[in-house]
Write a protein that holds these residues in place. Structure first.
Motif, PDB file in Angstrom:
ATOM      1  N   CYS A 130      34.717 -16.173  -5.225  1.00 43.46           N
ATOM      2  CA  CYS A 130      35.065 -15.064  -6.115  1.00 43.46           C
ATOM      3  C   CYS A 130      36.049 -15.484  -7.192  1.00 43.46           C
ATOM      4  O   CYS A 130      36.128 -14.863  -8.261  1.00 43.46           O
ATOM      5  CB  CYS A 130      35.668 -13.902  -5.320  1.00 43.46           C
ATOM      6  N   HIS A 131      36.816 -16.530  -6.941  1.00 44.67           N
ATOM      7  CA  HIS A 131      37.950 -16.860  -7.807  1.00 44.67           C
ATOM      8  C   HIS A 131      37.481 -17.287  -9.189  1.00 44.67           C
ATOM      9  O   HIS A 131      36.626 -18.157  -9.342  1.00 44.67           O
ATOM     10  CB  HIS A 131      38.786 -17.975  -7.184  1.00 44.67           C
ATOM     11  N   GLY A 132      38.033 -16.628 -10.203  1.00 41.35           N
ATOM     12  CA  GLY A 132      37.652 -16.926 -11.575  1.00 41.35           C
ATOM     13  C   GLY A 132      36.268 -16.447 -11.943  1.00 41.35           C
ATOM     14  O   GLY A 132      35.739 -16.811 -13.005  1.00 41.35           O
ATOM     15  N   ASN A 133      35.665 -15.610 -11.103  1.00 41.25           N
ATOM     16  CA  ASN A 133      34.270 -15.202 -11.301  1.00 41.25           C
ATOM     17  C   ASN A 133      34.122 -13.694 -11.431  1.00 41.25           C
ATOM     18  O   ASN A 133      33.074 -13.145 -11.119  1.00 41.25           O
ATOM     19  CB  ASN A 133      33.412 -15.698 -10.124  1.00 41.25           C
ATOM     20  N   LEU A 134      35.151 -12.996 -11.889  1.00 43.59           N
ATOM     21  CA  LEU A 134      35.052 -11.543 -12.000  1.00 43.59           C
ATOM     22  C   LEU A 134      34.133 -11.096 -13.136  1.00 43.59           C
ATOM     23  O   LEU A 134      33.870  -9.904 -13.292  1.00 43.59           O
ATOM     24  CB  LEU A 134      36.448 -10.928 -12.173  1.00 43.59           C
ATOM     25  N   SER A 135      33.622 -12.029 -13.907  1.00 41.34           N
ATOM     26  CA  SER A 135      32.578 -11.679 -14.879  1.00 41.34           C
ATOM     27  C   SER A 135      31.243 -11.435 -14.181  1.00 41.34           C
ATOM     28  O   SER A 135      30.341 -10.834 -14.762  1.00 41.34           O
ATOM     29  CB  SER A 135      32.425 -12.799 -15.916  1.00 41.34           C
ATOM     30  N   ASP A 136      31.115 -11.901 -12.954  1.00 42.59           N
ATOM     31  CA  ASP A 136      29.949 -11.616 -12.101  1.00 42.59           C
ATOM     32  C   ASP A 136      30.488 -11.013 -10.810  1.00 42.59           C
ATOM     33  O   ASP A 136      30.403 -11.624  -9.739  1.00 42.59           O
ATOM     34  CB  ASP A 136      29.157 -12.894 -11.822  1.00 42.59           C
ATOM     35  N   PRO A 137      31.063  -9.795 -10.894  1.00 42.80           N
ATOM     36  CA  PRO A 137      31.853  -9.256  -9.780  1.00 42.80           C
ATOM     37  C   PRO A 137      31.034  -9.088  -8.505  1.00 42.80           C
ATOM     38  O   PRO A 137      29.999  -8.433  -8.488  1.00 42.80           O
ATOM     39  CB  PRO A 137      32.338  -7.902 -10.314  1.00 42.80           C
ATOM     40  N   GLY A 138      31.545  -9.702  -7.426  1.00 37.14           N
ATOM     41  CA  GLY A 138      30.825  -9.632  -6.164  1.00 37.14           C
ATOM     42  C   GLY A 138      29.476 -10.291  -6.217  1.00 37.14           C
ATOM     43  O   GLY A 138      28.608 -10.026  -5.378  1.00 37.14           O
ATOM     44  N   ALA A 191      37.037  -1.196  -8.949  1.00 38.85           N
ATOM     45  CA  ALA A 191      36.351  -2.478  -9.149  1.00 38.85           C
ATOM     46  C   ALA A 191      34.844  -2.275  -9.088  1.00 38.85           C
ATOM     47  O   ALA A 191      34.077  -2.983  -9.746  1.00 38.85           O
ATOM     48  CB  ALA A 191      36.799  -3.488  -8.097  1.00 38.85           C
ATOM     49  N   GLY A 192      34.413  -1.274  -8.310  1.00 40.26           N
ATOM     50  CA  GLY A 192      32.998  -0.917  -8.288  1.00 40.26           C
ATOM     51  C   GLY A 192      32.542  -0.308  -9.598  1.00 40.26           C
ATOM     52  O   GLY A 192      31.383  -0.466 -10.005  1.00 40.26           O
ATOM     53  N   GLY A 193      33.443   0.417 -10.267  1.00 41.96           N
ATOM     54  CA  GLY A 193      33.121   0.956 -11.585  1.00 41.96           C
ATOM     55  C   GLY A 193      32.941  -0.144 -12.606  1.00 41.96           C
ATOM     56  O   GLY A 193      32.050  -0.083 -13.466  1.00 41.96           O
ATOM     57  N   HIS A 194      33.804  -1.146 -12.539  1.00 48.24           N
ATOM     58  CA  HIS A 194      33.642  -2.318 -13.408  1.00 48.24           C
ATOM     59  C   HIS A 194      32.302  -2.996 -13.132  1.00 48.24           C
ATOM     60  O   HIS A 194      31.563  -3.355 -14.058  1.00 48.24           O
ATOM     61  CB  HIS A 194      34.792  -3.293 -13.159  1.00 48.24           C
ATOM     62  N   ALA A 195      31.960  -3.145 -11.839  1.00 46.85           N
ATOM     63  CA  ALA A 195      30.727  -3.827 -11.472  1.00 46.85           C
ATOM     64  C   ALA A 195      29.493  -3.034 -11.874  1.00 46.85           C
ATOM     65  O   ALA A 195      28.494  -3.603 -12.320  1.00 46.85           O
ATOM     66  CB  ALA A 195      30.714  -4.098  -9.971  1.00 46.85           C
ATOM     67  N   ALA A 196      29.536  -1.691 -11.713  1.00 43.83           N
ATOM     68  CA  ALA A 196      28.365  -0.875 -12.061  1.00 43.83           C
ATOM     69  C   ALA A 196      28.058  -0.963 -13.546  1.00 43.83           C
ATOM     70  O   ALA A 196      26.899  -1.116 -13.959  1.00 43.83           O
ATOM     71  CB  ALA A 196      28.605   0.572 -11.641  1.00 43.83           C
ATOM     72  N   ALA A 197      29.107  -0.860 -14.375  1.00 45.53           N
ATOM     73  CA  ALA A 197      28.890  -0.997 -15.816  1.00 45.53           C
ATOM     74  C   ALA A 197      28.438  -2.415 -16.154  1.00 45.53           C
ATOM     75  O   ALA A 197      27.552  -2.626 -16.994  1.00 45.53           O
ATOM     76  CB  ALA A 197      30.171  -0.648 -16.571  1.00 45.53           C
ATOM     77  N   ARG A 198      29.050  -3.388 -15.484  1.00 44.39           N
ATOM     78  CA  ARG A 198      28.681  -4.779 -15.738  1.00 44.39           C
ATOM     79  C   ARG A 198      27.209  -5.015 -15.408  1.00 44.39           C
ATOM     80  O   ARG A 198      26.499  -5.761 -16.104  1.00 44.39           O
ATOM     81  CB  ARG A 198      29.555  -5.699 -14.877  1.00 44.39           C
ATOM     82  N   ALA A 199      26.751  -4.406 -14.331  1.00 39.09           N
ATOM     83  CA  ALA A 199      25.373  -4.613 -13.894  1.00 39.09           C
ATOM     84  C   ALA A 199      24.377  -4.169 -14.951  1.00 39.09           C
ATOM     85  O   ALA A 199      23.439  -4.902 -15.291  1.00 39.09           O
ATOM     86  CB  ALA A 199      25.136  -3.855 -12.590  1.00 39.09           C
TER      87      ALA A 199
END
Length: 757
Positions: free
Chosen positions: A580-588, A619-627
């Motif tokens: 996960c480290h340094g990879n929050l552009s692809d969260p989870g 963080a799930g909100g960030h991931a949902a929009a990111r998806a």
């Protein structure tokens, strides 16, 4: 669903909304309150009023007291259902409401002396002194009454004693509800000293939170100011620690300590020695790459480093977010149990307290130690909660284990293929206040001979049993979980990550009353915060009822629901988590989710992969929009609430640990830019709902509005839902919000849904 001015879901979905869903659950676990080594009592849920059961370690069960007589004495069944019971023993009951106390025995309710300390005060272990805060300084008064005396006189605005930091994520939430916290302080067991700090927030970034709607309906807005350090800020809150001597009032400085969302004292990362002459506390570096146990002399303030744990990425002291540190002092024998992932998995090590040298590794294997439950100094054993092993059917399934401190043998107390967990309540501030008012439940008997454990598989509600530790015997089954509605049993699914090799795990729920020829949309309910796992470990864990209620409400709307954990999450190997480290552009690892959908549909033709939605909060909100921004061909719709869309505008503690240090480049770009959702606004296809509470001090409303502004500039169509006066937690628990989110996603995933982008 038909249009209506009054927002109501179909009856089956309404019955599964969190409040109704929670009310339909009974006895999913048991919280045992031990009276002594031979007896405990617990509160049993029924279809009517609760029952209180007294249990002996032989398995004998009796009513803890005369329920009918107490109801008659109270003359109010609602009061009986809501009362706080502090002690049940020999037919007598001690009741509480606030600071007031009563004793009920032989049909009589007798007032007792009130509790000497209020919720915002701290009572010394010997019951003689009450510690409290006034205008940022500390005061002490005799519990029996008498003159108060001032302990400190150096407080000033944003430089206060024993204060929880503003960046605790709930400062305004507590203020608006009139909740005052007790002093952040650790009494020595002999009540002669207090370990605390003066918190310096004077140079920390000032944050404005606007309350647009006042609680009383009066004119607004109201401006609230917080001190909250963002990622990369130079000025951080600092706790200047000290020991205060009760008798003399002498203050012994103990050095500064870094503060994250909460102080180390609030995270229970400090311990007094048995003789009360030394204090041990954990020192964290800014980016959580090194954790050191410090020993400080309470008389002089002299300090030494005992042992350190380092990592190139991040260090943990527990496998579950917010859990008690997996560290145990055994200073009577000059020993220390230390938690480390140095061999690739989270394990326990016996170390010499005086030198920090490792004596021996206590546990080993391809599984993690999750939590230390107790250490038995007589048998020289540690009782702990552990994962099942990387090569097991389900690595996340927990088991109760016992290992010797001096030998390599390990016993598994619960070997069955299920998730086994004692009732563990992490003591946040609300629980600490309650603990000050009375006892808290403990899974283990005082003599560590018995334990109360709830066991459940993916498809059942589980049962809670009393176990005898010596021979692993089941003494009695205390309760079986029950649910008033027809429960959609989840299917445990095993998947492969996007790398085609790594095993991943999740749960899949079919829609309620699904027809044989029906094709259903799929909703991925996501939370990729690297500090915890998303997938529940059984059909209905007691601590995840609210989350799972939304799952079941969605299934009542004809939607299949998936929860899964991609790579980079805890509870497995250190290498797995480090991804996960340094990879929050692809969260989870959203890429793992995208790879999972065709695998699910391969033998489930009823899944319609042209109608995939994703929903998440924080963080799930960030991931949902990111998806939906990064994988536009995969998702038809996304619900993103309270999303941390730009980590440069968030409380520095979380992103700096998981993403690493914020690096600002000469061209104005940063090392966090790749995780900023606004930079992908131009890529939106499909439907996106952005939701927030306008009083969210955890993920500030600005982050959602900045994403909305970028979408507007890009000419994209999106929906927005704002709940006035809701914060990070109350937004999720607001029934109106819950209905709106479910209604929106059901419409967006309907067969006739039309995108406007």
């Amino acid at each position: 669903m038909p249009e209506s001015a009054d927002l109501r879901l179909p009856a089956e979905a309404e019955s599964r909304l969190p409040a109704a869903f929670r009310a339909a659950c009974r006895n999913l676990t048991v919280a045992p309150y031990w009276l002594d080594t031979g007896r405990f009592w617990y509160r049993r849920e029924t279809t009517g009023l609760p029952e209180y059961v007294l249990v002996t370690v032989t398995g004998a069960r009796t009513p803890a007291f005369d329920h009918a007589a107490l109801r008659e004495a109270l003359q109010d069944d609602a009061a009986f259902a809501a009362l706080m019971i502090l002690v049940v023993a020999d037919g007598a009951v001690i009741l509480a409401s606030g600071r007031d106390r009563w004793r009920f025995a032989q049909g009589q309710l007798t007032p007792l002396a009130p509790r000497p300390n209020a919720d915002d005060e701290s009572l010394s272990p010997d019951g003689q002194w009450v510690l409290y805060r006034e205008a940022g300084d500390l005061w002490l008064r005799p519990a029996a009454g008498g003159t108060s005396r001032r302990l400190t006189d150096t407080a000033e605005p944003h430089f206060e004693w024993a204060k929880s930091p503003d960046q605790s994520l709930e400062t305004v939430h507590l203020q608006l509800r009139g909740i005052r916290l007790p002093p952040v302080a650790l009494w020595s067991p002999d009540s002669r000293r207090i370990f605390t700090y003066q918190l310096d927030e004077r140079a920390v970034r000032r944050i404005a939170l606007v309350q647009n709607v006042t609680e009383d309906g009066g004119p607004g807005p109201i401006l609230h100011e917080l001190r909250n350090a963002f990622a990369g800020d130079e000025a951080l809150p600092i706790a200047h620690q000290a020991v205060i001597e009760v008798d003399s009032g002498r203050i012994v400085p103990c050095g500064p300590a870094d503060v994250t969302e909460t102080s180390g004292l609030e995270k229970r990362e400090a311990w007094w020695s048995r003789d009360c002459t030394r204090i041990f506390w954990l020192e964290h570096d800014r980016h959580e790459r090194e954790i050191t146990l410090i020993e400080t002399d309470a008389e002089t303030g002299a300090a030494r480093r005992v042992i350190s744990e380092t990592s190139a990425r991040f260090v943990d002291i527990h496998m579950a977010y917010g859990g008690m540190p997996n560290i145990c002092l055994l200073d009577a024998t000059d020993e220390l149990i230390w938690f480390s992932q140095r061999d690739g998995y989270a394990h326990l090590y016996l170390c010499r307290l005086s030198t920090g040298a490792v004596i021996r590794q206590i546990t080993a294997g391809d599984w993690p130690v999750v939590e230390i439950l107790a250490v038995n100094p007589d048998s020289r054993e540690v009782i702990f909660l552990a994962g099942s092993g990387e090569n097991s059917r389900d690595p996340y399934a927990r088991r109760i284990c016992i290992s010797g401190l001096d030998h390599d043998t390990m016993r598994v107390l619960t070997p069955e293929a299920a998730d086994h967990a004692p009732f563990l309540r992490e003591l946040g501030w609300a629980e600490l206040i309650e603990a000050g008012a009375g006892p808290v439940p403990r899974p283990l008997s005082p003599d560590l001979a018995h334990i109360v454990v709830t066991s459940a598989t993916a498809g059942d509600l589980g049962e809670t049993r009393l176990l005898r530790i010596a021979d692993h015997a089941v003494v009695t089954v205390l309760e079986c979980g029950s649910f008033d509605l027809d429960l959609v049993t989840p299917e445990r699914v095993e998947l492969l990550a996007a790398d085609g090799e790594t095993r991943l795990f999740g749960m899949l729920w079919r829609p309620v009353n699904m027809a044989a020829d029906q094709r259903c949309p799929l909703l991925d309910m996501v939370y990729p915060g690297p500090q915890c796992i998303q997938t529940p470990r059984s059909a209905l864990p007691h601590d995840e009822v609210a989350k799972l209620a939304m799952v079941h409400a969605a299934t009542a709307l004809g939607i299949a629901v998936l929860m899964m954990d991609g790579r980079g999450t805890p509870w497995r190997s250190k290498a797995f988590h480090d991804l996960c480290h340094g990879n929050l552009s692809d969260p989870g690892f959203l890429s793992d989710h995208v790879a999972a959908y065709p695998q699910l549909a391969r033998n489930r033709p009823w899944l319609d992969l042209s109608r995939i939605g994703i929903m998440g909060h924080s963080a799930g909100g960030h991931a949902a929009a990111r998806a939906i921004l990064a994988h536009p061909g995969t998702y038809r719709a996304a619900v993103s609430t309270a999303g941390s869309h730009d980590l440069t505008g968030y409380n520095r503690c979380w992103p700096e640990k998981w993403q690493g240090p914020l690096v600002r480049n000469p061209d104005g770009s940063t090392s966090y830019d790749s995780a900023c959702n606004a930079r992908l606004a131009h890529a939106l296809e499909g439907k996106l709902l952005i939701g927030l509470g306008d009083m969210d001090e955890n993920v500030l409303p600005a982050l959602s509005l900045q994403l909305a502004a970028a979408l507007t500039k890009a000419g994209k169509c999106y929906d927005m839902l704002i709940a006035p006066n809701d914060d990070h937690a109350t937004f999720k628990s607001n029934p109106w919000v819950q209905r709106r989110l479910l209604d929106w996603i059901a419409r967006a995933l309907s067969a006739t849904s039309v995108d406007c982008n």
